[in-house]
Design a protein around this motif. Structure first.
Motif, short mmCIF file in Angstrom:
data_model
loop_
_atom_site.label_atom_id
_atom_site.label_comp_id
_atom_site.label_asym_id
_atom_site.label_seq_id
_atom_site.Cartn_x
_atom_site.Cartn_y
_atom_site.Cartn_z
N PRO A 1 0.81 -1.21 0.00
CA PRO A 1 0.00 0.00 0.00
C PRO A 1 0.85 1.27 0.00
O PRO A 1 0.51 2.25 -0.66
N GLU A 2 1.98 1.25 0.72
CA GLU A 2 2.83 2.44 0.81
C GLU A 2 3.42 2.76 -0.57
O GLU A 2 3.46 3.92 -0.99
N ASP A 3 3.88 1.71 -1.27
CA ASP A 3 4.45 1.93 -2.61
C ASP A 3 3.40 2.48 -3.57
O ASP A 3 3.69 3.33 -4.41
N LEU A 4 2.17 1.96 -3.44
CA LEU A 4 1.09 2.43 -4.31
C LEU A 4 0.84 3.91 -4.09
O LEU A 4 0.72 4.68 -5.03
N GLY A 5 0.77 4.30 -2.79
CA GLY A 5 0.55 5.70 -2.46
C GLY A 5 1.65 6.56 -3.05
O GLY A 5 1.40 7.63 -3.62
N LYS A 6 2.88 6.07 -2.94
CA LYS A 6 4.03 6.84 -3.44
C LYS A 6 3.94 7.00 -4.96
O LYS A 6 4.17 8.09 -5.50
N LYS A 7 3.57 5.92 -5.64
CA LYS A 7 3.50 5.96 -7.09
C LYS A 7 2.41 6.94 -7.56
O LYS A 7 2.63 7.76 -8.45
N LEU A 8 1.22 6.86 -6.90
CA LEU A 8 0.12 7.75 -7.28
C LEU A 8 0.50 9.20 -7.02
O LEU A 8 0.21 10.09 -7.81
N GLN A 9 1.16 9.44 -5.86
CA GLN A 9 1.54 10.81 -5.50
C GLN A 9 2.53 11.36 -6.53
O GLN A 9 2.40 12.51 -6.97
N GLU A 10 3.49 10.56 -6.94
CA GLU A 10 4.46 11.02 -7.94
C GLU A 10 3.76 11.39 -9.23
O GLU A 10 4.06 12.42 -9.85
N GLY A 11 2.81 10.54 -9.65
CA GLY A 11 2.07 10.81 -10.88
C GLY A 11 1.28 12.10 -10.79
O GLY A 11 1.31 12.93 -11.70
N LEU A 12 0.60 12.29 -9.67
CA LEU A 12 -0.23 13.49 -9.50
C LEU A 12 0.65 14.73 -9.43
O LEU A 12 0.37 15.75 -10.08
N ALA A 13 1.74 14.63 -8.64
CA ALA A 13 2.61 15.80 -8.46
C ALA A 13 3.29 16.19 -9.76
O ALA A 13 3.70 17.34 -9.92
N SER A 14 3.38 15.26 -10.72
CA SER A 14 4.09 15.59 -11.95
C SER A 14 3.37 16.66 -12.77
O SER A 14 3.96 17.29 -13.62
N TRP A 15 2.04 16.83 -12.52
CA TRP A 15 1.35 17.85 -13.32
C TRP A 15 0.45 18.77 -12.49
O TRP A 15 0.04 19.82 -12.97
N TYR A 16 0.13 18.40 -11.25
CA TYR A 16 -0.83 19.18 -10.47
C TYR A 16 -0.09 20.08 -9.50
O TYR A 16 0.50 19.62 -8.53
N GLU A 17 -0.12 21.39 -9.77
CA GLU A 17 0.70 22.34 -9.03
C GLU A 17 0.54 22.32 -7.52
O GLU A 17 1.54 22.26 -6.81
N PRO A 18 -0.70 22.37 -6.99
CA PRO A 18 -0.81 22.40 -5.51
C PRO A 18 -0.14 21.22 -4.84
O PRO A 18 0.15 21.29 -3.65
N GLN A 19 0.12 20.16 -5.56
CA GLN A 19 0.75 18.99 -4.94
C GLN A 19 2.26 18.99 -5.13
O GLN A 19 2.94 18.06 -4.73
N GLN A 20 2.80 20.02 -5.81
CA GLN A 20 4.23 19.98 -6.11
C GLN A 20 5.07 20.58 -4.99
O GLN A 20 4.58 21.37 -4.23
#
Lengths: 304, 417
Positions: free
Chosen positions: B398-417
């Protein structure tokens, strides 16, 4: 002395085919190549040159998917080359044996799946392999091999191979028919001459027939290559546009579809989709050229 | 004299044609709900035409998977219908931004809806509303009452009780504890992650925090649901990896499974298929007495084609769709699609009633990935499908999944960068 008359009838007879082919093949092809050089920025279509290709190959979120799809495509092609074509050749060799009874029946039975729609094939095999309703688990159970059964289409490590084999089952009739025709065209005299020299049975196949049908095998390989790199239907009908599990069955066709038309919340992007389609076109073009100039021209031909 | 006569004649024909014209207004409705064709033709359209003489309706649905692509090309070609059924969030927002949908904020009837209901069809700043909300779907679990009675299991309310119930079914062996497969992927995310998730991320609080970039997908509230999903795997049927969505539906309605992670849209189908009594329970909370959160997802709206030839008639129809009368017809004809208007609708179907009653007990939220967050590449919704499947199969932690999703989201969504 009058100039030679322009032969109108040639143009007239060519026109329908040229017009139709241009409208449905040539124009869309070039338009797709053109579309790949554009992008949409603030509701405007903007010319961006090769930017889409840089994104496709340079941006990890795109390139990972692209290489994954390409790799899967090569595996898909490899399975066809090692399984479908040898089986097709073997079947043709058996069918062309003069003493085989019911040859026409076998020929039709093996060829029939080829004319079925992908939707039917995908659906039927999904049912056969279904762990819940399928007959595969109960058949294995009947011979005491239930432990060998796995939900193949749902496992990352087997799904693509399973689908490739389904596709092989469907299309094995094509190489069989082509090779069968090639085998029939070998004149009896050649075989008889070999027989006099003591070449019979299996060695007649390896030493006489196989060299004579090599050009046909070359054609079959290239048809398989083009067909496999354009494949889409079987994966889409059985695994959906996300080509699960975890993109393990994603090939260029499904990747292109998902990008071009969008999927679920993902909006379609015709420009990136065209870029992928262009990449597919380039891969196939390179493959076909390599074959035509590298292999076909060097292949030895025999005057029969 | 002559001229006067001519003028009169002209005027009368003009009058004549204009009345004939008014009688002939036909509005075409674009929709992906081809399942609802009979409902529209037998109930909704006659009810509307009876109260609005002079306007005729034509319902022309297409297949759900083809709808977006077909609608986009029709709109670009100018051949789309007058009324457009709206997918929630970005698909419709894109149509509005491209000038295909009319701003309806000035319609008085829009006041019949709460802000949450309208949010699915608004511009990001909330200044323009372009579709009238029609219905939402609620997530929960549908269960086989006979199976529960037979094995002696109580309806669970907490997570511990939930897994205890599953254990009991597994031990008993008569029923598959839970009917779900991972082959089609979306069920794992929609009926798994988005179903139980709101209890972890506290509904709207967590969703807004994620939108603002205050919380990350690697934070506990977003990873914990994957940890729970990882425990589901052992309770699903044999070979669930290749089990499809229709397989799961059939297993449950044939009475072979005890619990079905569901969306309320299943109700009408299940009512006709299953011959045992069904009940529903909401996603279990961690500890008894915790506030419960449910996914009450705004799913269907309807808007007006900006290029329609009959804007007045189209507005009249949309006003009617916003009225309690429509809500009553729609809610009862399609149990499981819950009208969004503020006036409560009296539903007759017991299962649908059970689902909708949770609105009073729990806090409502919508699916976390739908608003804004699935705008970029990689697409968070599609990634969540894969992640939920991986969690259930146990192929990734689950931790790796969270990390992978976060990386994907942060790659284009500014508030998450």
């Amino acid at each position: 002395m009058s100039a030679p008359r322009f032969r109108w009838h040639i143009a007239v007879f060519l026109a329908p085919a040229v017009l139709v082919y241009t409208a449905v093949m040539i124009f869309p092809l070039f338009n797709t190549l053109r579309l790949a050089l554009y992008s949409k920025i603030d509701q405007e279509r903007v010319f961006v040159g090769l930017q889409n290709f840089y994104t496709l190959l340079g941006d990890p979120t795109w390139s990972d998917q692209f290489w994954n799809a390409l790799g899967n495509n090569f595996w898909f092609f490899l399975i066809h080359m090692v399984v479908q074509n040898p089986i097709g050749i073997a079947l043709a060799a058996i069918l062309s044996h003069p003493r085989l009874r019911f040859a026409a029946f076998y020929r039709s039975a093996i060829f029939i799946p080829t004319i079925l729609s992908f939707v039917i094939v995908g659906f039927a095999w999904k049912l056969i392999l279904s762990p819940i309703w399928g007959i595969a688990p109960s058949m294995l159970d009947a011979v005491g091999l239930k432990s060998l059964f796995a939900p193949w289409l749902g496992k990352e490590e087997y799904a693509l191979t399973a689908l490739s084999l389904i596709s092989v089952w469907q299309f094995v009739g094509i190489p069989m028919m082509l090779i069968y025709a090639a085998l029939l065209s070998i004149p009896e005299e050649v075989l008889e001459a070999g027989e006099i020299d003591g070449i019979t049975g299996m060695s007649a196949f390896w030493k006489i027939k196989l060299p004579l049908i090599l050009p046909s095998i070359g054609i079959i390989s290239i048809l398989t290559f083009v067909g496999n790199f354009n494949a889409f239907d079987l994966i889409y009908t059985s695994q959906g546009a996300l080509a699960g599990p975890d993109f393990s069955t994603d090939i260029l066709g499904t990747f292109m579809y998902r990008t071009f038309f969008g999927f679920q919340l993902q909006l379609g992007d015709p420009y990136m989709g065209s870029a992928i389609a262009s990449a597919m076109f380039a891969i196939i073009l390179v493959g076909v050229c390599l074959y035509l100039f590298g292999i076909q021209t060097r292949m030895r031909r025999y005057q029969l | 004299m002559n001229r006067k006569f001519l003028a009169l004649a002209l005027a009368s024909t003009a009058l004549f044609t204009s009345t004939a014209y008014a009688e002939d207004v036909t509005l075409t409705i674009e929709s992906w709900r081809n399942d609802d064709l009979a409902l529209w033709q037998e109930k909704i359209i006659p009810a509307f035409e009876a109260s609005h003489p002079g306007i005729k309706l034509k319902f022309t649905p297409s297949a759900p998977t083809e709808y977006n692509a077909a609608l986009n090309s029709k709109l670009d070609a100018g051949s789309a219908g007058d009324l457009i059924t709206c997918r929630p969030f970005d698909a419709s927002l894109a149509l509005y931004d491209a000038g295909h949908l009319t701003d309806l904020s000035d319609m008085e009837a829009m006041g019949n809806f709460s802000d949450v209901a309208k949010a699915a069809w608004q511009s990001d700043d909330g200044s323009a509303s372009f579709c009238v909300p029609m219905a939402s779907v609620i997530h929960g679990f549908i269960y086989n009452k006979d199976a529960f009675a037979e094995v002696g299991v109580e309806v669970p309310t907490t997570e511990a009780e939930f897994f205890a119930a599953l254990d009991k079914f597994k031990e008993d062996g008569t029923y598959i504890p839970m009917a779900m497969g991972t082959n089609d992927q979306w069920e794992a995310a929609t009926m798994g992650y988005q179903n139980i998730g709101p209890n972890y991320w506290k509904g709207e609080t967590g969703r807004q925090a994620l939108l603002l970039g205050v919380q990350k997908l690697t934070d506990e509230p977003w990873v914990a649901p994957y940890r729970t999903l990882a425990r589901w795997g052992e309770y699903l049927g044999d070979g669930y990896e290749a089990q499809t969505y229709p397989d799961s539906q059939n297993i449950f309605t044939l009475g072979r499974a005890a619990i079905y992670p569901a969306g309320s849209w299943e109700i009408s189908g299940f009512n006709t298929q299953a011959d045992f009594e069904m009940g529903a329970f909401k996603p279990p909370v961690q500890n008894k007495g915790d506030t419960c959160y449910i996914s009450d997802h705004t799913d269907i709206g309807i808007g007006m084609n900006a290029k329609t030839a009959h804007p007045e008639a189209a507005r009249a129809f949309l006003t009617w769709v916003a009225s309690p009368e429509f809500a009553e017809i729609f809610g009862n004809a399609l149990p499981g699609f819950f009208p969004l208007s503020k006036t409560p609708v009296e539903l007759e179907d017991p299962l649908a009633k059970e689902f909708v009653s949770w609105r009073g007990e729990c806090e409502s939220t919508i699916r976390s990935t739908y608003q804004i967050l699935s705008r970029g590449t990689p697409n968070l919704e599609n990634e969540t499908w894969g992640a939920s499947v991986a969690a259930i199969k146990g192929t990734e932690s689950p931790e790796d999944l969270g990390k992978k999703l976060q990386e994907g989201l942060a790659s284009w969504y500014e508030p998450q960068q």
